[in-house]
Design a protein around this motif. Structure first.
Motif, PDB file in Angstrom:
ATOM      1  N   ALA A  61      76.210  34.373  39.326  1.00 11.78           N
ATOM      2  CA  ALA A  61      76.170  34.534  40.774  1.00 11.78           C
ATOM      3  C   ALA A  61      75.183  35.598  41.239  1.00 11.78           C
ATOM      4  O   ALA A  61      74.638  35.493  42.346  1.00 11.78           O
ATOM      5  CB  ALA A  61      77.565  34.883  41.297  1.00 11.78           C
ATOM      6  N   LEU A  62      74.940  36.609  40.399  1.00 11.32           N
ATOM      7  CA  LEU A  62      74.105  37.728  40.827  1.00 11.32           C
ATOM      8  C   LEU A  62      72.893  37.953  39.946  1.00 11.32           C
ATOM      9  O   LEU A  62      72.118  38.886  40.198  1.00 11.32           O
ATOM     10  CB  LEU A  62      74.939  39.026  40.855  1.00 11.32           C
ATOM     11  N   GLY A  63      72.717  37.146  38.915  1.00 13.77           N
ATOM     12  CA  GLY A  63      71.595  37.330  37.997  1.00 13.77           C
ATOM     13  C   GLY A  63      70.250  37.078  38.655  1.00 13.77           C
ATOM     14  O   GLY A  63      70.141  36.396  39.670  1.00 13.77           O
ATOM     15  N   GLY A  64      69.218  37.629  38.071  1.00 11.47           N
ATOM     16  CA  GLY A  64      67.877  37.441  38.610  1.00 11.47           C
ATOM     17  C   GLY A  64      67.338  36.050  38.316  1.00 11.47           C
ATOM     18  O   GLY A  64      67.632  35.455  37.273  1.00 11.47           O
ATOM     19  N   ASP A  65      66.545  35.520  39.252  1.00  7.31           N
ATOM     20  CA  ASP A  65      65.923  34.191  39.107  1.00  7.31           C
ATOM     21  C   ASP A  65      66.951  33.103  38.792  1.00  7.31           C
ATOM     22  O   ASP A  65      66.689  32.177  38.023  1.00  7.31           O
ATOM     23  CB  ASP A  65      64.852  34.211  38.005  1.00  7.31           C
ATOM     24  N   ARG A  66      68.108  33.228  39.356  1.00 12.23           N
ATOM     25  CA  ARG A  66      69.145  32.236  39.083  1.00 12.23           C
ATOM     26  C   ARG A  66      68.956  30.988  39.939  1.00 12.23           C
ATOM     27  O   ARG A  66      68.321  31.023  40.988  1.00 12.23           O
ATOM     28  CB  ARG A  66      70.525  32.836  39.366  1.00 12.23           C
ATOM     29  N   PRO A 112      82.629  50.399  43.714  1.00 12.75           N
ATOM     30  CA  PRO A 112      81.892  51.589  44.160  1.00 12.75           C
ATOM     31  C   PRO A 112      80.399  51.512  43.880  1.00 12.75           C
ATOM     32  O   PRO A 112      79.600  52.109  44.607  1.00 12.75           O
ATOM     33  CB  PRO A 112      82.553  52.731  43.377  1.00 12.75           C
ATOM     34  N   LYS A 113      79.987  50.776  42.832  1.00 12.33           N
ATOM     35  CA  LYS A 113      78.558  50.738  42.522  1.00 12.33           C
ATOM     36  C   LYS A 113      77.771  49.877  43.499  1.00 12.33           C
ATOM     37  O   LYS A 113      76.559  49.799  43.402  1.00 12.33           O
ATOM     38  CB  LYS A 113      78.351  50.234  41.093  1.00 12.33           C
ATOM     39  N   ALA A 114      78.471  49.237  44.460  1.00 13.27           N
ATOM     40  CA  ALA A 114      77.771  48.496  45.509  1.00 13.27           C
ATOM     41  C   ALA A 114      77.624  49.330  46.779  1.00 13.27           C
ATOM     42  O   ALA A 114      77.132  48.836  47.784  1.00 13.27           O
ATOM     43  CB  ALA A 114      78.520  47.200  45.830  1.00 13.27           C
ATOM     44  N   VAL A 115      78.052  50.598  46.721  1.00 12.34           N
ATOM     45  CA  VAL A 115      77.940  51.494  47.879  1.00 12.34           C
ATOM     46  C   VAL A 115      76.884  52.544  47.570  1.00 12.34           C
ATOM     47  O   VAL A 115      77.113  53.437  46.742  1.00 12.34           O
ATOM     48  CB  VAL A 115      79.296  52.170  48.184  1.00 12.34           C
ATOM     49  N   PRO A 116      75.708  52.475  48.204  1.00  8.62           N
ATOM     50  CA  PRO A 116      74.644  53.464  47.928  1.00  8.62           C
ATOM     51  C   PRO A 116      75.093  54.886  48.266  1.00  8.62           C
ATOM     52  O   PRO A 116      75.680  55.127  49.313  1.00  8.62           O
ATOM     53  CB  PRO A 116      73.498  53.010  48.841  1.00  8.62           C
ATOM     54  N   ALA A 137      72.408  50.389  43.733  1.00 16.32           N
ATOM     55  CA  ALA A 137      73.549  50.002  44.568  1.00 16.32           C
ATOM     56  C   ALA A 137      73.097  49.158  45.747  1.00 16.32           C
ATOM     57  O   ALA A 137      73.757  48.185  46.128  1.00 16.32           O
ATOM     58  CB  ALA A 137      74.284  51.251  45.052  1.00 16.32           C
ATOM     59  N   ALA A 138      71.959  49.542  46.349  1.00 16.92           N
ATOM     60  CA  ALA A 138      71.442  48.767  47.482  1.00 16.92           C
ATOM     61  C   ALA A 138      71.079  47.348  47.049  1.00 16.92           C
ATOM     62  O   ALA A 138      71.301  46.384  47.789  1.00 16.92           O
ATOM     63  CB  ALA A 138      70.215  49.468  48.074  1.00 16.92           C
ATOM     64  N   ASP A 139      70.549  47.222  45.826  1.00 20.28           N
ATOM     65  CA  ASP A 139      70.190  45.893  45.318  1.00 20.28           C
ATOM     66  C   ASP A 139      71.433  45.038  45.092  1.00 20.28           C
ATOM     67  O   ASP A 139      71.453  43.849  45.424  1.00 20.28           O
ATOM     68  CB  ASP A 139      69.411  46.052  44.011  1.00 20.28           C
ATOM     69  N   LEU A 140      72.503  45.651  44.547  1.00 19.18           N
ATOM     70  CA  LEU A 140      73.742  44.901  44.322  1.00 19.18           C
ATOM     71  C   LEU A 140      74.345  44.460  45.652  1.00 19.18           C
ATOM     72  O   LEU A 140      74.806  43.321  45.790  1.00 19.18           O
ATOM     73  CB  LEU A 140      74.737  45.760  43.545  1.00 19.18           C
ATOM     74  N   ARG A 141      74.338  45.352  46.630  1.00 19.76           N
ATOM     75  CA  ARG A 141      74.883  44.996  47.940  1.00 19.76           C
ATOM     76  C   ARG A 141      74.068  43.867  48.570  1.00 19.76           C
ATOM     77  O   ARG A 141      74.621  42.957  49.201  1.00 19.76           O
ATOM     78  CB  ARG A 141      74.892  46.217  48.863  1.00 19.76           C
ATOM     79  N   ALA A 142      72.740  43.919  48.388  1.00 16.74           N
ATOM     80  CA  ALA A 142      71.890  42.851  48.928  1.00 16.74           C
ATOM     81  C   ALA A 142      72.179  41.522  48.234  1.00 16.74           C
ATOM     82  O   ALA A 142      72.194  40.459  48.872  1.00 16.74           O
ATOM     83  CB  ALA A 142      70.414  43.225  48.763  1.00 16.74           C
ATOM     84  N   LYS A 143      72.435  41.550  46.934  1.00 22.92           N
ATOM     85  CA  LYS A 143      72.747  40.317  46.198  1.00 22.92           C
ATOM     86  C   LYS A 143      74.062  39.715  46.660  1.00 22.92           C
ATOM     87  O   LYS A 143      74.199  38.491  46.770  1.00 22.92           O
ATOM     88  CB  LYS A 143      72.795  40.599  44.692  1.00 22.92           C
ATOM     89  N   LEU A 144      75.046  40.576  46.934  1.00 20.23           N
ATOM     90  CA  LEU A 144      76.335  40.075  47.436  1.00 20.23           C
ATOM     91  C   LEU A 144      76.166  39.457  48.823  1.00 20.23           C
ATOM     92  O   LEU A 144      76.777  38.433  49.134  1.00 20.23           O
ATOM     93  CB  LEU A 144      77.358  41.211  47.483  1.00 20.23           C
ATOM     94  N   GLY A 145      75.320  40.087  49.646  1.00 24.75           N
ATOM     95  CA  GLY A 145      75.043  39.521  50.967  1.00 24.75           C
ATOM     96  C   GLY A 145      74.321  38.193  50.865  1.00 24.75           C
ATOM     97  O   GLY A 145      74.617  37.252  51.616  1.00 24.75           O
ATOM     98  N   ARG A 146      73.382  38.109  49.922  1.00 26.53           N
ATOM     99  CA  ARG A 146      72.651  36.861  49.710  1.00 26.53           C
ATOM    100  C   ARG A 146      73.597  35.759  49.232  1.00 26.53           C
ATOM    101  O   ARG A 146      73.478  34.592  49.634  1.00 26.53           O
ATOM    102  CB  ARG A 146      71.545  37.092  48.683  1.00 26.53           C
ATOM    103  N   LEU A 147      74.548  36.124  48.384  1.00 23.62           N
ATOM    104  CA  LEU A 147      75.524  35.154  47.897  1.00 23.62           C
ATOM    105  C   LEU A 147      76.315  34.573  49.059  1.00 23.62           C
ATOM    106  O   LEU A 147      76.541  33.356  49.137  1.00 23.62           O
ATOM    107  CB  LEU A 147      76.456  35.829  46.896  1.00 23.62           C
ATOM    108  N   GLU A 148      76.729  35.440  49.983  1.00 22.08           N
ATOM    109  CA  GLU A 148      77.490  35.000  51.143  1.00 22.08           C
ATOM    110  C   GLU A 148      76.648  34.076  52.011  1.00 22.08           C
ATOM    111  O   GLU A 148      77.121  33.048  52.505  1.00 22.08           O
ATOM    112  CB  GLU A 148      77.938  36.224  51.942  1.00 22.08           C
ATOM    113  N   SER A 149      75.370  34.440  52.197  1.00 20.15           N
ATOM    114  CA  SER A 149      74.468  33.620  53.009  1.00 20.15           C
ATOM    115  C   SER A 149      74.225  32.261  52.363  1.00 20.15           C
ATOM    116  O   SER A 149      74.197  31.233  53.035  1.00 20.15           O
ATOM    117  CB  SER A 149      73.139  34.357  53.196  1.00 20.15           C
ATOM    118  N   GLU A 150      74.095  32.255  51.055  1.00 21.75           N
ATOM    119  CA  GLU A 150      73.837  31.012  50.331  1.00 21.75           C
ATOM    120  C   GLU A 150      75.005  30.045  50.455  1.00 21.75           C
ATOM    121  O   GLU A 150      74.815  28.826  50.549  1.00 21.75           O
ATOM    122  CB  GLU A 150      73.600  31.337  48.854  1.00 21.75           C
ATOM    123  N   GLN A 151      76.228  30.580  50.474  1.00 25.61           N
ATOM    124  CA  GLN A 151      77.401  29.721  50.597  1.00 25.61           C
ATOM    125  C   GLN A 151      77.497  29.085  51.981  1.00 25.61           C
ATOM    126  O   GLN A 151      78.207  28.101  52.168  1.00 25.61           O
ATOM    127  CB  GLN A 151      78.662  30.527  50.298  1.00 25.61           C
TER     128      GLN A 151
END
Length: 550
Positions: free
Chosen positions: A73-78, A221-225, A233-247
């Motif tokens: 779900a969060l890997g690069g180039d997935r 906690p590692k998703a909170v810069p 942390a900012a990258d992880l939070r962005a990936k979670l946001g992208r996941l939500e947008s993709e769904q």
């Protein structure tokens, strides 16, 4: 002709989660489970077990599931994920991250114990590890006699430990070291067992609370810069946001007999098609585009939640405009138009592009427009989708309503943690059996976690050493584990009962629209509408996407 197919298809809950909390929490609970990967793969059949090099490094289900989902779900180039209707995908991934954080904290403490009592006394540690690795092989390759042979192996290791402790082969400082070299790992085992038991109790409590529907926060906690420079942390939070947008995409994929990926198999279809002729007194009818009719039907479908009879409105009606691409039934991935495409706004196709596809001549091929009406019922366990397609060919209007169903996830995900038990023969009445309760954590589990702990920063290496979990592709957190809805009477009734108001809304909107555009609906379309009404009242199981043409 009506055709229906009843064959099987393939944190704290958010306040906007709607009716989907139960399935979301059941799937989230998998991240905290301590059962075997093999048992999970056998039960759900969709996933595969990746074999490792050493049985001692094998992951349990929670470890393997969390790592596989996070990587996918969060890997690069997935590759894109299939939309998961009826669940909160982000919440499940956050629970996987939270479970990994808990295990990482545990592994740090275990690593300290391993270094102090294991690495500093490496010869003894290697002897003990060899004994436990041999026991693990025996359990895997010869399970019937594993207990007997495993006891012999441990007895031999204990004999070596006692021999060195009582009578080391040399004296002086080396002799003292040899006395401790087999005993220090035992002290380490005792300390490690206390850590492992505390972690196991915490994990099982979260597992049970989630399955029972209690609020369990997925703390990540590692998703909170911590500051502006915390890029990780900012990258992880962005990936979670992208996941939500993709769904939330409106681009879907039709995969042959699998139906629309994420929505399940097509089980029913109703068609109304006839030639467009002007009504009496009109030289010609008023021209229109398919999109004009689609908007009228969408407006009527949105009113299904309202009824003049108390408590009879259909809850949670979602009407969506989809663009559907065709993919092969055996395709192992899906794709979407690139982000730089002018027709796309992130993962969603822009409204003007959707309208253009709806009005486009579909006979040459390419993506098609579907007007989708979706109902999520039974706490998210059942997803019912009805699609409407409007096509114009050779002055003939064709309005098609198709029904798709995605059933409940495998019942395994709703299992609660159970005490570990074993059936053995009674001591005196040996011809009778009794069930004895086993400890939550045995020696093998302590050793397994202790040897895995130092590698917590290298999950790829752990996967190479011990194996992991392979996810089915194209992967979506909902449809991958779906069971057929027809095995549950109430779910089957819901699917059949809701088909009638949906088709009636589509028919009423179509006839009303045609009358406004001076089309002669009385002689042709109203007759066909009456036939469809009769068909929906006598709905029976037929096949749709499995054609028997020679």
């Amino acid at each position: 002709m009506t055709t229906l197919d009843m064959t099987p298809g393939a944190q704290i809950p958010r306040t906007d989660a709607g009716p989907q909390t139960a399935v979301t929490q059941a799937l989230s609970s998998t991240a905290y489970r301590d059962s075997e990967v093999h048992d999970f793969v056998t039960a759900v059949t969709a996933a595969t077990a990746k074999k490792g090099r050493f049985a001692l490094f094998r992951p349990n289900l929670g470890e393997a599931f969390s790592r596989a989902v996070i990587s996918r779900a969060l890997g690069g180039d997935r590759k894109p994920l299939v939309p998961s209707f009826g669940i909160d995908t982000r919440q499940i991934v956050e629970h996987c991250l939270a479970a990994e954080d808990l295990r990482t904290a545990r592994d740090r403490r275990l690593t300290t114990v391993t270094v102090v009592t294991g690495v500093l006394f490496l010869p003894g540690t290697l002897l003990w590890l060899g004994a436990f690795q041999l026991r693990a092989w025996l359990k895997r390759d010869n399970p019937k006699n594993a207990a007997f042979y495993g006891a012999l192996v441990l007895a031999a290791a204990v004999a070596v430990a006692l021999l060195l402790a009582i009578k080391p082969p040399t004296g002086g400082p080396l002799g003292i070291y040899l006395r401790l070299v087999m005993l220090a790992p035992v002290v380490g085992w005792y300390l490690a067992k206390r850590i492992v038991i505390a972690s196991a109790v915490d994990m099982r409590t979260r597992w049970q609370d989630l399955v029972e529907g209690n609020a369990v926060a997925a703390t990540v906690p590692k998703a909170v810069p911590r500051d502006d420079l915390d890029k990780k942390a900012a990258d992880l939070r962005a990936k979670l946001g992208r996941l939500e947008s993709e769904q939330d995409t409106n681009v879907q994929h039709y995969a042959g007999t699998k139906g629309i990926l994420g929505a399940g198999k097509r089980w029913g279809e109703w068609k109304m098609a006839d030639v467009l002729l002007p009504a009496e007194g009109h030289g010609d009818f008023r021209a229109f585009h398919p999109w004009d009719l689609v908007r009228r039907i969408a407006s009527r479908l949105k009113s299904l939640g309202i009824s003049e009879v108390a408590n009879s409105g259909i809850p949670n009606v979602a009407v969506k405009q989809w663009v559907v691409f065709e993919v092969g039934e055996a395709a192992d991935e899906i794709s979407r138009p690139p982000a730089g495409d002018a027709n796309m706004d992130g993962d969603r196709m822009r409204d003007f592009a959707v309208q253009a596809i709806a009005d486009k001549q579909t006979f040459p091929g390419g993506p098609r427009h579907y007007l989708a009406t979706q109902f999520i019922t039974h706490d998210g366990k059942l997803v019912l989708t009805f699609t409407v397609t409007v096509t114009l060919l050779a002055n003939t209007l064709n309005v098609t309503v198709a029904a798709f169903a995605l059933g409940p996830v495998n019942g395994l995900f709703f299992d609660k943690p159970k005490d570990k038990e074993k059936t053995v023969a009674k001591t005196v009445k040996f011809w009778e059996e009794q069930t004895v309760k086993l400890p939550l954590i045995d020696n093998d589990e302590v050793v397994r976690q202790a040897v895995r702990a130092p590698f917590y920063r290298a999950p790829g290496l752990l996967g190479w050493l011990g194996g992991g979990l392979g996810l089915p592709e194209p992967f979506g957190l909902r449809h991958a584990w779906a069971a057929p809805p027809w095995n549950t009477r109430s779910m089957a009734d819901n699917a059949l009962n809701v088909s009638h108001p949906v088709t009636q809304a589509v028919l009423a909107a179509t006839l009303e629209f045609l009358a406004e555009h001076d089309v002669d609906a009385d002689r042709f379309f109203k007759n066909r509408a009456s036939i469809i009404k009769s068909e929906t009242q006598g709905t029976r199981p037929y096949r749709v996407d499995q054609y028997d043409a020679g």
